[in-house]
Design an enzyme around this catalytic site. Structure first.
Site, mmCIF file in Angstrom:
data_model
loop_
_atom_site.group_PDB
_atom_site.id
_atom_site.type_symbol
_atom_site.label_atom_id
_atom_site.label_comp_id
_atom_site.label_asym_id
_atom_site.label_seq_id
_atom_site.Cartn_x
_atom_site.Cartn_y
_atom_site.Cartn_z
ATOM 1 N N GLU A 172 -90.118 -56.487 75.547
ATOM 2 C CA GLU A 172 -90.576 -55.704 76.169
ATOM 3 C C GLU A 172 -92.336 -55.105 75.695
ATOM 4 O OE1 GLU A 172 -88.951 -51.304 77.933
ATOM 5 O OE2 GLU A 172 -88.195 -52.211 75.977
ATOM 6 N N LEU A 184 -66.152 -51.191 66.497
ATOM 7 C CA LEU A 184 -66.560 -51.750 65.350
ATOM 8 C C LEU A 184 -65.551 -52.728 65.028
ATOM 9 C CD1 LEU A 184 -68.950 -51.510 63.221
ATOM 10 C CD2 LEU A 184 -67.580 -50.600 61.677
ATOM 11 N N HIS A 206 -64.089 -46.938 60.548
ATOM 12 C CA HIS A 206 -65.548 -46.178 60.722
ATOM 13 C C HIS A 206 -65.016 -44.938 61.047
ATOM 14 C CE1 HIS A 206 -65.368 -46.024 65.253
ATOM 15 N NE2 HIS A 206 -64.813 -47.335 65.177
ATOM 16 N N GLU A 226 -83.670 -15.492 58.195
ATOM 17 C CA GLU A 226 -84.029 -14.209 58.866
ATOM 18 C C GLU A 226 -85.243 -13.593 58.484
ATOM 19 O OE1 GLU A 226 -80.515 -11.658 59.056
ATOM 20 O OE2 GLU A 226 -80.170 -12.576 61.162
ATOM 21 N N LYS A 256 -56.327 -4.211 50.351
ATOM 22 C CA LYS A 256 -56.285 -3.954 52.056
ATOM 23 C C LYS A 256 -56.793 -2.715 52.680
ATOM 24 C CE LYS A 256 -53.372 -7.238 51.692
ATOM 25 N NZ LYS A 256 -53.024 -7.293 50.454
#
Length: 487
Positions: free
Chosen positions: A67, A216, A221, A310, A457
Protein backbone atom coordinates in the site's frame (compact mmCIF):
# COMPACT_ATOMS: atom_id res chain seq x y z
CA UNK A 1 -2.10 -43.09 27.28
CA UNK A 2 -2.80 -39.37 27.51
CA UNK A 3 -0.08 -36.79 27.05
CA UNK A 4 0.23 -33.30 28.39
CA UNK A 5 -0.72 -30.61 25.84
CA UNK A 6 2.28 -28.76 24.46
CA UNK A 7 1.95 -25.00 24.04
CA UNK A 8 3.46 -23.39 20.95
CA UNK A 9 6.43 -21.20 21.79
CA UNK A 10 5.89 -17.46 21.94
CA UNK A 11 7.64 -14.42 20.45
CA UNK A 12 7.41 -11.07 22.22
CA UNK A 13 5.08 -8.82 20.24
CA UNK A 14 6.77 -5.59 21.34
CA UNK A 15 3.36 -4.14 22.24
CA UNK A 16 3.19 -3.39 25.95
CA UNK A 17 0.29 -5.28 27.54
CA UNK A 18 -0.50 -7.43 24.49
CA UNK A 19 1.60 -10.46 25.46
CA UNK A 20 -0.46 -11.17 28.63
CA UNK A 21 -3.56 -11.20 26.41
CA UNK A 22 -2.03 -13.63 23.90
CA UNK A 23 -0.66 -15.91 26.60
CA UNK A 24 2.96 -14.78 26.38
CA UNK A 25 3.40 -13.34 22.89
CA UNK A 26 2.67 -14.22 19.27
CA UNK A 27 3.03 -17.93 18.39
CA UNK A 28 6.55 -18.69 17.18
CA UNK A 29 7.03 -19.34 13.44
CA UNK A 30 3.35 -18.87 12.74
CA UNK A 31 1.29 -16.32 10.84
CA UNK A 32 -0.95 -13.91 12.77
CA UNK A 33 -3.60 -11.91 10.94
CA UNK A 34 -4.32 -8.45 12.39
CA UNK A 35 -7.68 -7.20 11.11
CA UNK A 36 -9.35 -3.86 11.70
CA UNK A 37 -11.16 -0.90 10.19
CA UNK A 38 -9.34 2.13 8.81
CA UNK A 39 -7.38 3.94 11.52
CA UNK A 40 -7.56 1.10 14.04
CA UNK A 41 -3.76 0.71 14.31
CA UNK A 42 -2.99 -2.28 12.08
CA UNK A 43 0.11 -0.86 10.40
CA UNK A 44 1.35 0.49 13.74
CA UNK A 45 1.18 -2.99 15.29
CA UNK A 46 3.04 -4.49 12.32
CA UNK A 47 5.81 -1.87 12.48
CA UNK A 48 6.04 -2.12 16.27
CA UNK A 49 6.41 -5.91 15.99
CA UNK A 50 9.43 -5.54 13.71
CA UNK A 51 10.89 -2.66 15.75
CA UNK A 52 10.77 -4.76 18.93
CA UNK A 53 12.66 -7.55 17.21
CA UNK A 54 15.43 -5.17 16.15
CA UNK A 55 15.66 -3.16 19.39
CA UNK A 56 15.04 -5.82 22.03
CA UNK A 57 16.13 -9.11 20.45
CA UNK A 58 18.63 -8.20 17.70
CA UNK A 59 16.34 -9.89 15.16
CA UNK A 60 16.29 -8.46 11.62
CA UNK A 61 12.88 -7.97 10.02
CA UNK A 62 11.30 -7.76 6.57
CA UNK A 63 8.40 -5.41 5.85
CA UNK A 64 6.34 -6.22 2.75
CA UNK A 65 4.21 -3.26 1.72
CA UNK A 66 1.37 -3.43 -0.79
CA UNK A 67 0.00 0.00 0.00
CA UNK A 68 2.30 2.77 1.23
CA UNK A 69 5.70 3.62 -0.18
CA UNK A 70 8.66 2.60 2.03
CA UNK A 71 9.71 6.26 2.37
CA UNK A 72 6.24 7.16 3.68
CA UNK A 73 6.28 4.35 6.24
CA UNK A 74 9.73 5.38 7.50
CA UNK A 75 8.65 9.02 7.78
CA UNK A 76 5.34 8.25 9.53
CA UNK A 77 6.99 6.34 12.37
CA UNK A 78 9.83 8.72 13.18
CA UNK A 79 7.60 10.33 15.84
CA UNK A 80 7.69 7.07 17.79
CA UNK A 81 11.48 7.13 17.90
CA UNK A 82 11.92 4.36 15.33
CA UNK A 83 14.63 5.20 12.82
CA UNK A 84 13.58 2.84 10.05
CA UNK A 85 15.93 4.46 7.54
CA UNK A 86 18.97 3.82 9.75
CA UNK A 87 17.88 0.23 10.39
CA UNK A 88 17.56 -0.22 6.63
CA UNK A 89 21.08 1.09 6.07
CA UNK A 90 22.39 -1.24 8.79
CA UNK A 91 20.67 -4.26 7.23
CA UNK A 92 18.35 -4.82 10.19
CA UNK A 93 15.22 -3.74 8.29
CA UNK A 94 14.45 -4.75 4.70
CA UNK A 95 11.58 -3.42 2.63
CA UNK A 96 9.92 -5.47 -0.10
CA UNK A 97 8.11 -2.77 -2.05
CA UNK A 98 5.04 -4.17 -3.79
CA UNK A 99 3.03 -0.96 -3.61
CA UNK A 100 1.14 -0.06 -6.79
CA UNK A 101 2.79 2.12 -9.41
CA UNK A 102 0.47 5.09 -9.78
CA UNK A 103 2.24 6.79 -12.68
CA UNK A 104 -0.37 7.91 -15.24
CA UNK A 105 1.35 6.21 -18.15
CA UNK A 106 1.47 2.81 -16.39
CA UNK A 107 -0.99 0.27 -17.77
CA UNK A 108 -1.49 -3.09 -16.04
CA UNK A 109 -3.03 -5.95 -17.99
CA UNK A 110 -3.44 -9.64 -17.31
CA UNK A 111 -3.10 -11.47 -13.99
CA UNK A 112 -0.84 -10.23 -11.22
CA UNK A 113 2.43 -12.18 -11.18
CA UNK A 114 2.82 -13.56 -7.66
CA UNK A 115 5.81 -15.81 -8.30
CA UNK A 116 8.25 -12.91 -8.50
CA UNK A 117 6.85 -11.47 -5.24
CA UNK A 118 7.34 -14.77 -3.39
CA UNK A 119 10.91 -14.93 -4.68
CA UNK A 120 11.58 -11.36 -3.50
CA UNK A 121 10.25 -12.12 -0.01
CA UNK A 122 12.28 -15.32 0.19
CA UNK A 123 15.42 -13.55 -0.97
CA UNK A 124 14.94 -10.69 1.53
CA UNK A 125 14.49 -13.11 4.44
CA UNK A 126 17.43 -15.30 3.51
CA UNK A 127 19.78 -12.40 2.76
CA UNK A 128 19.03 -10.49 5.99
CA UNK A 129 18.57 -13.50 8.26
CA UNK A 130 15.17 -12.11 9.27
CA UNK A 131 13.23 -13.81 12.05
CA UNK A 132 10.16 -11.55 11.70
CA UNK A 133 8.08 -10.55 8.68
CA UNK A 134 5.26 -8.01 8.45
CA UNK A 135 2.87 -7.81 5.48
CA UNK A 136 0.73 -4.69 5.05
CA UNK A 137 -1.90 -5.18 3.77
CA UNK A 138 -3.80 -8.07 2.21
CA UNK A 139 -6.56 -5.77 1.02
CA UNK A 140 -4.18 -3.81 -1.17
CA UNK A 141 -2.77 -7.07 -2.50
CA UNK A 142 -6.19 -8.49 -3.33
CA UNK A 143 -7.11 -5.26 -5.11
CA UNK A 144 -4.30 -6.00 -7.59
CA UNK A 145 -6.05 -9.23 -8.62
CA UNK A 146 -9.14 -9.19 -10.78
CA UNK A 147 -10.32 -12.54 -9.43
CA UNK A 148 -11.08 -13.36 -5.78
CA UNK A 149 -10.21 -17.04 -6.21
CA UNK A 150 -6.80 -16.15 -7.63
CA UNK A 151 -6.24 -13.76 -4.72
CA UNK A 152 -7.13 -16.48 -2.23
CA UNK A 153 -4.65 -18.91 -3.78
CA UNK A 154 -2.03 -16.16 -3.75
CA UNK A 155 -2.46 -15.54 -0.02
CA UNK A 156 -2.22 -19.25 0.75
CA UNK A 157 0.96 -19.41 -1.29
CA UNK A 158 2.47 -16.53 0.70
CA UNK A 159 1.46 -18.17 3.97
CA UNK A 160 3.01 -21.47 2.94
CA UNK A 161 6.26 -19.75 1.94
CA UNK A 162 6.47 -17.89 5.27
CA UNK A 163 5.99 -21.17 7.14
CA UNK A 164 8.71 -22.81 5.03
CA UNK A 165 11.07 -19.93 5.85
CA UNK A 166 10.49 -20.47 9.59
CA UNK A 167 9.67 -16.84 10.39
CA UNK A 168 7.11 -15.36 12.78
CA UNK A 169 4.84 -13.16 10.68
CA UNK A 170 2.15 -10.53 11.07
CA UNK A 171 -0.22 -9.78 8.19
CA UNK A 172 -2.77 -6.95 8.24
CA UNK A 173 -6.23 -6.95 6.67
CA UNK A 174 -9.10 -4.52 6.40
CA UNK A 175 -12.60 -5.16 7.65
CA UNK A 176 -15.70 -3.11 6.76
CA UNK A 177 -17.11 -2.70 10.27
CA UNK A 178 -15.83 -2.95 13.84
CA UNK A 179 -18.35 -5.67 14.71
CA UNK A 180 -19.09 -7.15 11.28
CA UNK A 181 -17.22 -9.64 9.13
CA UNK A 182 -13.69 -10.47 10.28
CA UNK A 183 -12.16 -9.33 7.00
CA UNK A 184 -13.19 -7.42 3.92
CA UNK A 185 -13.10 -10.35 1.50
CA UNK A 186 -14.04 -13.14 3.92
CA UNK A 187 -11.18 -15.57 3.33
CA UNK A 188 -8.07 -13.84 4.71
CA UNK A 189 -8.63 -15.24 8.22
CA UNK A 190 -8.38 -18.81 6.91
CA UNK A 191 -4.82 -18.22 5.71
CA UNK A 192 -3.53 -17.42 9.21
CA UNK A 193 -3.03 -19.59 12.28
CA UNK A 194 -4.05 -16.73 14.57
CA UNK A 195 -6.44 -13.79 14.26
CA UNK A 196 -6.25 -10.54 16.27
CA UNK A 197 -8.98 -7.91 15.90
CA UNK A 198 -8.35 -4.18 16.43
CA UNK A 199 -11.34 -1.87 16.90
CA UNK A 200 -11.81 1.87 17.02
CA UNK A 201 -15.56 1.84 17.57
CA UNK A 202 -17.72 4.94 17.89
CA UNK A 203 -20.49 4.81 20.50
CA UNK A 204 -22.28 7.70 22.18
CA UNK A 205 -19.97 10.11 20.33
CA UNK A 206 -16.94 8.51 22.01
CA UNK A 207 -14.20 6.38 20.45
CA UNK A 208 -13.23 3.12 22.11
CA UNK A 209 -10.04 1.33 21.02
CA UNK A 210 -9.90 -2.38 21.83
CA UNK A 211 -7.98 -5.49 20.85
CA UNK A 212 -9.42 -9.01 20.85
CA UNK A 213 -7.76 -12.36 20.13
CA UNK A 214 -10.31 -14.16 17.98
CA UNK A 215 -8.22 -17.27 17.25
CA UNK A 216 -4.90 -18.53 18.57
CA UNK A 217 -3.91 -22.04 17.55
CA UNK A 218 -1.66 -24.00 19.87
CA UNK A 219 -2.13 -21.97 23.03
CA UNK A 220 -4.42 -20.33 25.56
CA UNK A 221 -5.23 -16.63 25.61
CA UNK A 222 -7.44 -14.14 27.43
CA UNK A 223 -10.94 -13.81 26.03
CA UNK A 224 -12.90 -10.69 25.26
CA UNK A 225 -11.97 -7.13 24.33
CA UNK A 226 -9.10 -5.26 25.98
CA UNK A 227 -8.65 -1.51 25.86
CA UNK A 228 -5.60 -0.08 24.15
CA UNK A 229 -4.21 3.35 23.49
CA UNK A 230 -1.56 4.90 21.24
CA UNK A 231 1.00 7.09 22.98
CA UNK A 232 3.65 9.36 21.40
CA UNK A 233 7.08 7.81 21.72
CA UNK A 234 5.68 4.47 22.90
CA UNK A 235 3.32 3.26 20.22
CA UNK A 236 0.46 0.91 21.00
CA UNK A 237 -0.14 0.02 24.65
CA UNK A 238 -2.76 -2.55 25.69
CA UNK A 239 -4.48 -2.31 29.05
CA UNK A 240 -5.62 -5.89 29.73
CA UNK A 241 -8.91 -6.44 31.48
CA UNK A 242 -7.31 -8.24 34.38
CA UNK A 243 -9.03 -11.34 35.67
CA UNK A 244 -7.27 -12.85 38.63
CA UNK A 245 -9.68 -15.72 39.37
CA UNK A 246 -9.93 -14.34 42.93
CA UNK A 247 -6.39 -15.50 43.59
CA UNK A 248 -5.38 -12.29 45.34
CA UNK A 249 -4.70 -12.40 49.08
CA UNK A 250 -7.03 -11.18 51.84
CA UNK A 251 -6.19 -9.94 55.32
CA UNK A 252 -7.65 -9.63 58.79
CA UNK A 253 -5.48 -6.62 59.58
CA UNK A 254 -7.36 -3.40 60.34
CA UNK A 255 -6.20 -0.04 59.04
CA UNK A 256 -7.42 3.43 59.91
CA UNK A 257 -9.76 5.31 57.58
CA UNK A 258 -8.49 8.68 58.79
CA UNK A 259 -11.74 9.18 60.76
CA UNK A 260 -11.64 7.36 64.14
CA UNK A 261 -15.44 7.28 64.54
CA UNK A 262 -15.79 5.64 61.12
CA UNK A 263 -13.22 3.01 62.12
CA UNK A 264 -15.45 2.05 65.05
CA UNK A 265 -18.48 1.86 62.73
CA UNK A 266 -16.53 -0.53 60.47
CA UNK A 267 -15.72 -2.90 63.30
CA UNK A 268 -12.31 -1.53 64.22
CA UNK A 269 -11.06 -0.08 60.96
CA UNK A 270 -10.98 -0.94 57.28
CA UNK A 271 -9.73 -4.39 56.36
CA UNK A 272 -6.36 -4.27 54.63
CA UNK A 273 -6.33 -5.19 50.91
CA UNK A 274 -9.99 -4.28 50.56
CA UNK A 275 -11.78 -1.89 48.24
CA UNK A 276 -14.18 0.66 49.73
CA UNK A 277 -16.91 2.47 47.80
CA UNK A 278 -18.16 5.80 49.18
CA UNK A 279 -21.44 6.88 47.61
CA UNK A 280 -23.34 10.10 48.12
CA UNK A 281 -24.80 13.20 46.46
CA UNK A 282 -22.69 16.13 45.37
CA UNK A 283 -21.27 18.30 48.16
CA UNK A 284 -22.03 15.87 50.95
CA UNK A 285 -18.36 15.32 51.91
CA UNK A 286 -17.03 12.43 49.80
CA UNK A 287 -13.88 14.33 48.79
CA UNK A 288 -13.29 15.22 52.44
CA UNK A 289 -13.48 11.55 53.41
CA UNK A 290 -11.10 10.66 50.55
CA UNK A 291 -8.65 13.30 51.82
CA UNK A 292 -8.89 11.96 55.39
CA UNK A 293 -8.30 8.46 54.05
CA UNK A 294 -5.16 9.31 52.06
CA UNK A 295 -3.66 11.73 54.59
CA UNK A 296 -4.59 9.58 57.58
CA UNK A 297 -2.68 6.67 56.15
CA UNK A 298 0.34 8.91 55.52
CA UNK A 299 0.27 10.11 59.12
CA UNK A 300 0.18 6.48 60.30
CA UNK A 301 3.32 5.61 58.31
CA UNK A 302 1.66 4.45 55.10
CA UNK A 303 2.21 6.02 51.70
CA UNK A 304 -1.03 7.53 50.47
CA UNK A 305 -1.96 8.30 46.85
CA UNK A 306 -4.91 10.55 46.02
CA UNK A 307 -6.20 10.72 42.45
CA UNK A 308 -8.72 13.48 41.77
CA UNK A 309 -10.78 13.83 38.62
CA UNK A 310 -12.97 16.66 39.92
CA UNK A 311 -10.69 19.32 41.42
CA UNK A 312 -7.28 20.80 40.67
CA UNK A 313 -4.23 20.11 42.81
CA UNK A 314 -4.37 23.67 44.27
CA UNK A 315 -8.07 23.36 45.11
CA UNK A 316 -7.48 20.06 46.85
CA UNK A 317 -4.62 21.50 48.91
CA UNK A 318 -6.64 24.61 49.80
CA UNK A 319 -9.68 22.58 50.88
CA UNK A 320 -7.53 20.16 52.86
CA UNK A 321 -5.82 23.07 54.65
CA UNK A 322 -9.27 24.33 55.70
CA UNK A 323 -9.80 20.95 57.37
CA UNK A 324 -6.39 20.98 59.06
CA UNK A 325 -4.66 18.65 56.56
CA UNK A 326 -1.34 19.83 55.11
CA UNK A 327 -0.99 18.13 51.73
CA UNK A 328 2.13 20.12 50.85
CA UNK A 329 4.03 18.95 53.94
CA UNK A 330 2.99 15.32 53.43
CA UNK A 331 4.08 15.42 49.78
CA UNK A 332 7.38 17.10 50.66
CA UNK A 333 8.09 14.27 53.12
CA UNK A 334 7.36 11.67 50.42
CA UNK A 335 4.51 10.21 52.44
CA UNK A 336 1.73 11.25 50.07
CA UNK A 337 1.18 12.14 46.44
CA UNK A 338 -1.74 14.08 44.99
CA UNK A 339 -2.52 13.75 41.27
CA UNK A 340 -5.28 15.82 39.66
CA UNK A 341 -6.37 15.38 36.07
CA UNK A 342 -9.44 16.49 34.14
CA UNK A 343 -11.46 13.51 32.82
CA UNK A 344 -11.64 15.10 29.38
CA UNK A 345 -7.83 15.40 29.17
CA UNK A 346 -7.43 11.78 28.04
CA UNK A 347 -9.29 8.64 27.08
CA UNK A 348 -10.36 6.19 29.75
CA UNK A 349 -7.62 3.72 28.81
CA UNK A 350 -5.04 6.52 29.03
CA UNK A 351 -6.31 7.42 32.50
CA UNK A 352 -5.99 3.80 33.65
CA UNK A 353 -2.53 3.51 32.14
CA UNK A 354 -1.40 6.74 33.82
CA UNK A 355 -2.81 5.62 37.16
CA UNK A 356 -0.93 2.31 36.95
CA UNK A 357 2.29 4.14 36.07
CA UNK A 358 1.98 6.47 39.06
CA UNK A 359 1.22 3.52 41.31
CA UNK A 360 4.34 1.73 40.05
CA UNK A 361 6.52 4.83 40.56
CA UNK A 362 5.21 5.91 43.97
CA UNK A 363 4.48 2.43 45.42
CA UNK A 364 1.61 3.50 47.70
CA UNK A 365 0.11 1.45 50.50
CA UNK A 366 -3.33 2.93 49.92
CA UNK A 367 -5.05 4.79 47.10
CA UNK A 368 -8.11 7.05 46.94
CA UNK A 369 -9.89 7.86 43.67
CA UNK A 370 -12.27 10.82 43.60
CA UNK A 371 -14.46 10.32 41.68
CA UNK A 372 -15.51 7.48 39.42
CA UNK A 373 -18.55 9.44 38.31
CA UNK A 374 -16.39 12.16 36.77
CA UNK A 375 -14.65 9.52 34.63
CA UNK A 376 -18.00 8.10 33.59
CA UNK A 377 -18.61 11.31 31.59
CA UNK A 378 -15.92 10.47 29.04
CA UNK A 379 -16.70 6.80 28.50
CA UNK A 380 -19.31 4.46 27.16
CA UNK A 381 -21.00 2.13 29.62
CA UNK A 382 -18.98 -0.83 28.32
CA UNK A 383 -15.65 1.02 28.51
CA UNK A 384 -16.38 2.20 32.03
CA UNK A 385 -17.18 -1.31 33.19
CA UNK A 386 -13.89 -2.52 31.70
CA UNK A 387 -12.04 0.36 33.39
CA UNK A 388 -13.66 -0.34 36.73
CA UNK A 389 -12.88 -4.06 36.61
CA UNK A 390 -9.31 -3.43 35.48
CA UNK A 391 -8.80 -0.82 38.20
CA UNK A 392 -10.30 -2.84 41.04
CA UNK A 393 -8.42 -6.05 40.19
CA UNK A 394 -5.15 -4.12 39.83
CA UNK A 395 -5.59 -2.51 43.27
CA UNK A 396 -6.25 -5.90 44.83
CA UNK A 397 -3.43 -7.57 42.92
CA UNK A 398 -1.05 -4.95 44.37
CA UNK A 399 -2.38 -5.73 47.88
CA UNK A 400 -3.44 -2.13 48.45
CA UNK A 401 -6.21 -0.60 50.49
CA UNK A 402 -8.40 1.34 48.07
CA UNK A 403 -11.20 3.87 48.37
CA UNK A 404 -13.33 5.09 45.47
CA UNK A 405 -16.03 7.75 45.53
CA UNK A 406 -19.14 7.89 43.34
CA UNK A 407 -21.80 10.55 43.08
CA UNK A 408 -25.39 9.51 43.61
CA UNK A 409 -28.31 11.33 42.03
CA UNK A 410 -30.29 10.77 45.20
CA UNK A 411 -29.64 12.84 48.34
CA UNK A 412 -30.12 9.54 50.21
CA UNK A 413 -26.90 8.30 48.60
CA UNK A 414 -28.57 4.98 47.87
CA UNK A 415 -28.17 5.11 44.09
CA UNK A 416 -25.13 2.83 43.91
CA UNK A 417 -25.02 2.59 40.11
CA UNK A 418 -25.14 -1.19 40.30
CA UNK A 419 -25.44 -1.46 36.55
CA UNK A 420 -21.82 -0.30 36.36
CA UNK A 421 -20.64 -2.92 38.89
CA UNK A 422 -19.38 -0.34 41.42
CA UNK A 423 -21.10 -2.02 44.35
CA UNK A 424 -20.32 -5.59 43.31
CA UNK A 425 -16.54 -5.06 43.08
CA UNK A 426 -16.45 -3.30 46.46
CA UNK A 427 -15.68 -5.06 49.74
CA UNK A 428 -17.24 -2.27 51.80
CA UNK A 429 -19.87 0.37 51.01
CA UNK A 430 -20.23 3.61 52.92
CA UNK A 431 -23.23 5.80 52.16
CA UNK A 432 -23.29 9.53 52.85
CA UNK A 433 -26.57 11.40 52.55
CA UNK A 434 -28.49 14.58 53.22
CA UNK A 435 -31.26 14.55 55.83
CA UNK A 436 -33.67 17.28 56.99
CA UNK A 437 -35.26 18.20 60.31
CA UNK A 438 -37.79 21.03 60.54
CA UNK A 439 -36.07 23.33 58.05
CA UNK A 440 -32.48 22.29 58.83
CA UNK A 441 -30.44 20.19 56.42
CA UNK A 442 -27.89 17.87 57.97
CA UNK A 443 -25.55 15.11 56.83
CA UNK A 444 -25.67 11.44 57.72
CA UNK A 445 -23.44 8.41 57.18
CA UNK A 446 -23.92 4.67 57.46
CA UNK A 447 -21.96 1.54 56.63
CA UNK A 448 -24.04 -0.62 54.31
CA UNK A 449 -21.62 -3.49 53.75
CA UNK A 450 -18.33 -4.87 55.01
CA UNK A 451 -17.35 -8.26 53.65
CA UNK A 452 -16.02 -10.63 56.28
CA UNK A 453 -16.80 -8.41 59.26
CA UNK A 454 -19.60 -7.20 61.48
CA UNK A 455 -20.22 -3.46 61.46
CA UNK A 456 -22.39 -0.72 62.91
CA UNK A 457 -25.83 -0.72 61.27
CA UNK A 458 -26.90 2.71 62.56
CA UNK A 459 -27.36 5.86 60.50
CA UNK A 460 -25.33 8.56 62.21
CA UNK A 461 -25.13 12.30 61.81
CA UNK A 462 -21.77 13.82 60.93
CA UNK A 463 -20.48 17.37 61.06
CA UNK A 464 -17.75 19.21 59.14
CA UNK A 465 -15.67 21.92 60.81
CA UNK A 466 -12.17 23.38 60.51
CA UNK A 467 -10.63 20.13 61.72
CA UNK A 468 -12.46 17.95 59.25
CA UNK A 469 -15.19 15.34 59.61
CA UNK A 470 -16.72 14.25 62.93
CA UNK A 471 -19.32 11.51 63.28
CA UNK A 472 -21.89 12.00 66.04
CA UNK A 473 -24.59 9.79 67.50
CA UNK A 474 -27.34 7.74 65.98
CA UNK A 475 -30.06 9.68 64.20
CA UNK A 476 -33.60 9.44 65.53
CA UNK A 477 -35.38 8.98 62.22
CA UNK A 478 -38.66 10.00 63.78
CA UNK A 479 -37.38 13.57 63.69
CA UNK A 480 -35.36 13.40 60.46
CA UNK A 481 -36.32 12.51 56.92
CA UNK A 482 -34.33 11.88 53.77
CA UNK A 483 -34.53 14.59 51.13
CA UNK A 484 -36.32 13.71 47.86
CA UNK A 485 -34.45 12.69 44.72
CA UNK A 486 -32.88 15.44 42.64
CA UNK A 487 -34.03 15.16 39.01
Amino acid sequence: MSTEPIEVGRVASGVEGLDPVTGGGLPHRRLTLVSGTAGSGKTLLAVQFLAAGILDHDEPGVFVTFEERPSEIARNFRSLGWDVERWERDGAWTFVDASPDLEPETVVSGDYDLSSLVLRVRHAVQRSGAARVAIDSTGALVDQFGNAQVARRALFQIGTELQRLGVTAVMTAERPDDYGAVTRFGFEEFVADNVVILRNALADEKRRRTVEVLKLRGGAHLKGEHLFTIRPGRGMIVVPQEVLSFGYASSHQRLGSGVPELDRMCGGGLLARSLVLVSGPTGVGKSLLASHFAAGGALDGQRGLLFSFEESRDQLARNAAAWGIDFDALEADGRMRVVAQAPEAASLEDHLLHLKQVMAEFAPDRIAIDSLTALRRVATVKSFREYLLGLSFHIKEQSLLGLMTATSREPSGLDLSGDLHMSTVSDAIIVMQYVADHGRVGRAINVMKVRGSDHDKDIREFLIDDTGMHIAGRLDLRNWHVLPEVS
